[in-house]
Design a protein around this motif. Structure first.
Motif, mmCIF file in Angstrom:
data_model
loop_
_atom_site.group_PDB
_atom_site.id
_atom_site.type_symbol
_atom_site.label_atom_id
_atom_site.label_comp_id
_atom_site.label_asym_id
_atom_site.label_seq_id
_atom_site.Cartn_x
_atom_site.Cartn_y
_atom_site.Cartn_z
ATOM 1 N N GLY A 197 -77.161 3.838 9.573
ATOM 2 C CA GLY A 197 -77.415 3.572 8.164
ATOM 3 C C GLY A 197 -76.165 3.548 7.312
ATOM 4 O O GLY A 197 -76.169 2.981 6.214
ATOM 5 N N CYS A 198 -75.092 4.151 7.819
ATOM 6 C CA CYS A 198 -73.820 4.126 7.073
ATOM 7 C C CYS A 198 -73.097 2.793 7.238
ATOM 8 O O CYS A 198 -72.288 2.418 6.389
ATOM 9 C CB CYS A 198 -72.920 5.271 7.544
ATOM 10 S SG CYS A 198 -73.533 6.921 7.121
ATOM 11 N N GLY A 199 -73.386 2.083 8.348
ATOM 12 C CA GLY A 199 -72.784 0.781 8.579
ATOM 13 C C GLY A 199 -71.267 0.827 8.519
ATOM 14 O O GLY A 199 -70.622 1.793 8.942
ATOM 15 N N GLU A 200 -70.710 -0.223 7.965
ATOM 16 C CA GLU A 200 -69.253 -0.320 7.854
ATOM 17 C C GLU A 200 -68.708 0.503 6.692
ATOM 18 O O GLU A 200 -67.494 0.605 6.506
ATOM 19 C CB GLU A 200 -68.838 -1.780 7.696
ATOM 20 C CG GLU A 200 -69.250 -2.661 8.875
ATOM 21 C CD GLU A 200 -68.734 -2.121 10.198
ATOM 22 O OE1 GLU A 200 -67.554 -1.706 10.259
ATOM 23 O OE2 GLU A 200 -69.511 -2.110 11.175
ATOM 24 N N GLY A 201 -69.619 1.105 5.905
ATOM 25 C CA GLY A 201 -69.166 1.934 4.788
ATOM 26 C C GLY A 201 -68.355 3.127 5.220
ATOM 27 O O GLY A 201 -67.572 3.665 4.439
ATOM 28 N N ASP A 224 -64.734 2.644 4.815
ATOM 29 C CA ASP A 224 -64.245 2.699 3.432
ATOM 30 C C ASP A 224 -63.837 4.112 3.053
ATOM 31 O O ASP A 224 -63.030 4.312 2.150
ATOM 32 C CB ASP A 224 -65.326 2.199 2.464
ATOM 33 C CG ASP A 224 -65.636 0.717 2.645
ATOM 34 O OD1 ASP A 224 -64.724 -0.021 3.091
ATOM 35 O OD2 ASP A 224 -66.775 0.306 2.359
ATOM 36 N N VAL A 225 -64.413 5.104 3.744
ATOM 37 C CA VAL A 225 -64.044 6.497 3.513
ATOM 38 C C VAL A 225 -62.727 6.820 4.203
ATOM 39 O O VAL A 225 -61.842 7.457 3.641
ATOM 40 C CB VAL A 225 -65.165 7.437 4.003
ATOM 41 C CG1 VAL A 225 -64.739 8.905 3.926
ATOM 42 C CG2 VAL A 225 -66.443 7.210 3.200
ATOM 43 N N GLU A 226 -62.586 6.343 5.436
ATOM 44 C CA GLU A 226 -61.321 6.491 6.170
ATOM 45 C C GLU A 226 -61.272 5.404 7.237
ATOM 46 O O GLU A 226 -62.252 5.216 7.975
ATOM 47 C CB GLU A 226 -61.194 7.872 6.793
ATOM 48 C CG GLU A 226 -59.890 8.061 7.554
ATOM 49 C CD GLU A 226 -59.676 9.487 8.021
ATOM 50 O OE1 GLU A 226 -59.446 9.677 9.232
ATOM 51 O OE2 GLU A 226 -59.749 10.408 7.175
ATOM 52 N N GLU A 227 -60.169 4.733 7.337
ATOM 53 C CA GLU A 227 -60.032 3.648 8.306
ATOM 54 C C GLU A 227 -60.250 4.168 9.723
ATOM 55 O O GLU A 227 -59.682 5.187 10.126
ATOM 56 C CB GLU A 227 -58.645 3.004 8.189
ATOM 57 C CG GLU A 227 -58.466 1.787 9.079
ATOM 58 C CD GLU A 227 -57.107 1.125 8.879
ATOM 59 O OE1 GLU A 227 -56.796 0.177 9.632
ATOM 60 O OE2 GLU A 227 -56.354 1.564 7.988
ATOM 61 N N GLY A 228 -61.093 3.471 10.471
ATOM 62 C CA GLY A 228 -61.375 3.850 11.845
ATOM 63 C C GLY A 228 -62.435 4.926 11.997
ATOM 64 O O GLY A 228 -62.732 5.344 13.123
ATOM 65 N N LEU A 229 -63.036 5.371 10.881
ATOM 66 C CA LEU A 229 -63.993 6.478 10.951
ATOM 67 C C LEU A 229 -65.248 6.089 11.719
ATOM 68 O O LEU A 229 -65.777 6.887 12.483
ATOM 69 C CB LEU A 229 -64.356 6.943 9.534
ATOM 70 C CG LEU A 229 -65.346 8.114 9.449
ATOM 71 C CD1 LEU A 229 -64.824 9.326 10.214
ATOM 72 C CD2 LEU A 229 -65.616 8.476 7.985
ATOM 73 N N ARG A 230 -65.720 4.852 11.537
ATOM 74 C CA ARG A 230 -66.938 4.441 12.228
ATOM 75 C C ARG A 230 -66.781 4.570 13.747
ATOM 76 O O ARG A 230 -67.652 5.127 14.429
ATOM 77 C CB ARG A 230 -67.280 2.991 11.860
ATOM 78 C CG ARG A 230 -68.362 2.339 12.714
ATOM 79 C CD ARG A 230 -69.735 2.871 12.405
ATOM 80 N NE ARG A 230 -70.694 2.572 13.456
ATOM 81 C CZ ARG A 230 -71.993 2.422 13.267
ATOM 82 N NH1 ARG A 230 -72.485 2.520 12.053
ATOM 83 N NH2 ARG A 230 -72.797 2.172 14.264
ATOM 84 N N ALA A 231 -65.688 4.103 14.286
ATOM 85 C CA ALA A 231 -65.470 4.179 15.736
ATOM 86 C C ALA A 231 -65.324 5.634 16.190
ATOM 87 O O ALA A 231 -65.815 6.014 17.263
ATOM 88 C CB ALA A 231 -64.233 3.374 16.117
ATOM 89 N N GLU A 232 -64.663 6.449 15.386
ATOM 90 C CA GLU A 232 -64.499 7.862 15.730
ATOM 91 C C GLU A 232 -65.851 8.563 15.789
ATOM 92 O O GLU A 232 -66.126 9.336 16.726
ATOM 93 C CB GLU A 232 -63.596 8.542 14.699
ATOM 94 C CG GLU A 232 -63.366 10.019 14.975
ATOM 95 C CD GLU A 232 -62.436 10.678 13.957
ATOM 96 O OE1 GLU A 232 -62.388 11.918 13.928
ATOM 97 O OE2 GLU A 232 -61.762 9.942 13.198
#
Length: 321
Positions: free
Chosen positions: A154-158, A161-169
């Motif tokens: 639900g956070c998606g690519e957002g 926007d909080v920190e680069e690379g956070l989604r993958a982490e």
């Protein structure tokens, strides 16, 4: 901010007329908490807390929450006790919301907990687990490992926007936890949200526990891991080994942890950090800036998540088996 629904004096007086609590003298909103609207009431018969349950709380869960508080109070735990109407009812309706009246607990929460307070919290948490062991109702934990992927999705690519690379982490951490989450540790009723603002102290001693609206059935040691995240980090983000040791020792003074529970504690703490990181991140992305819901910085729990990932054994928390 924790007052989402305004209540007028006349409608409040009408609601209270069903209780033997005397004439309403004063009331004010309580600006702490994130789920419900809470008011401090003073009447001819004393001081009470009025809770209006907002949309984020499922009405079907209220018998579990309120029943648990009554059960724990009957076992000697100092927690808010639901007040019944003259007809013996607990739940009513006020301003279009389910509402309940509770006894008032004296005390203040600690904004800078010390090691002695952490030890008391650990012991109180263990006593809660023991006292609730024969509570008959059951509520699954919707925010355990099975509920984290929908939050991340639900956070998606957002997230980036909080920190680069956070989604993958976060994806890598969630995948690890999904594959390694323990399935055979002791379970029972847990508080699941025992943060410092939900624990009162009076004259230096723990005086009561509040806010049971995340309580559920899950791994008991996971509740302790949540407390490690909530109580044992300093404002600069560093982990305080002395506080962590005191918290765990306090818990073990009232309920011994098995070798398997101790071994799993670092993994459970990683899960606890991710749970609060994801819920904070989801709100950070989706809740409008002008909303009544206070958005909390997800990066606080990102730092905690990274710390717990660096832990190799429970000894890093200052505890030896």
């Amino acid at each position: 901010m924790a007052v989402y629904t305004d209540v007028g004096e006349s409608e409040l007086a009408g609601f209270l007329s069903r209780y033997d609590c005397g004439r309403l003298l004063s009331y004010k909103g309580i600006a702490e908490g994130v789920e419900n609207s809470n008011f401090l009431l003073r009447s001819g018969e004393g001081t009470f807390i009025l809770t209006l349950y907002e949309k984020r709380v499922n009405r079907a869960d209220l018998p579990f929450f309120i029943g648990l508080m009554r059960h724990l109070a009957s076992r000697g735990l100092n927690c808010p006790l639901p007040v019944t109407t003259r007809e013996g009812e607990i739940l009513g309706e006020l301003a279009g919301r389910p509402a309940a009246l509770f006894t008032f607990l004296e005390g203040m929460w600690s904004r800078r907990p010390n090691a002695d307070q952490c030890r008391e919290v650990g012991a109180a948490l263990a006593r809660l687990h023991e006292m609730a062991s024969d509570f008959e109702l059951h509520r699954p934990n919707a925010l355990s490992v099975g509920g984290w992927r929908p939050l991340l999705d639900g956070c998606g690519e957002g997230a980036d926007d909080v920190e680069e690379g956070l989604r993958a982490e976060l994806e890598a951490e969630l995948r690890f936890l999904e594959e390694n989450w323990p399935r055979d540790l002791p379970t029972g009723v847990i508080h699941a949200d025992l943060f410092p603002d939900n624990v009162f102290f009076l004259s230096g001693e723990l005086s009561g526990l509040i806010d049971f609206y995340f309580a559920c059935n899950d791994i008991l040691a996971y509740d302790l891991a949540i407390c490690l995240c909530a109580w044992c980090f300093e404002q600069d983000g560093s982990y305080n080994v002395t506080k962590g040791k005191a918290l765990i020792e306090g818990y073990r003074s009232a309920r011994e942890l098995s070798p398997a529970e101790l071994a799993a504690l670092p993994l459970l703490a990683r899960g606890a950090a991710l749970r609060f990181l994801l819920t904070r991140l989801y709100d950070w992305i989706h809740v409008p800036a002008n909303s009544f819901v206070t958005k909390k910085d997800p990066k606080e729990y990102l730092r905690k998540s990274r710390f717990h990932r660096s832990v190799r054994s429970v000894a890093d928390y200052g505890v030896h088996r």
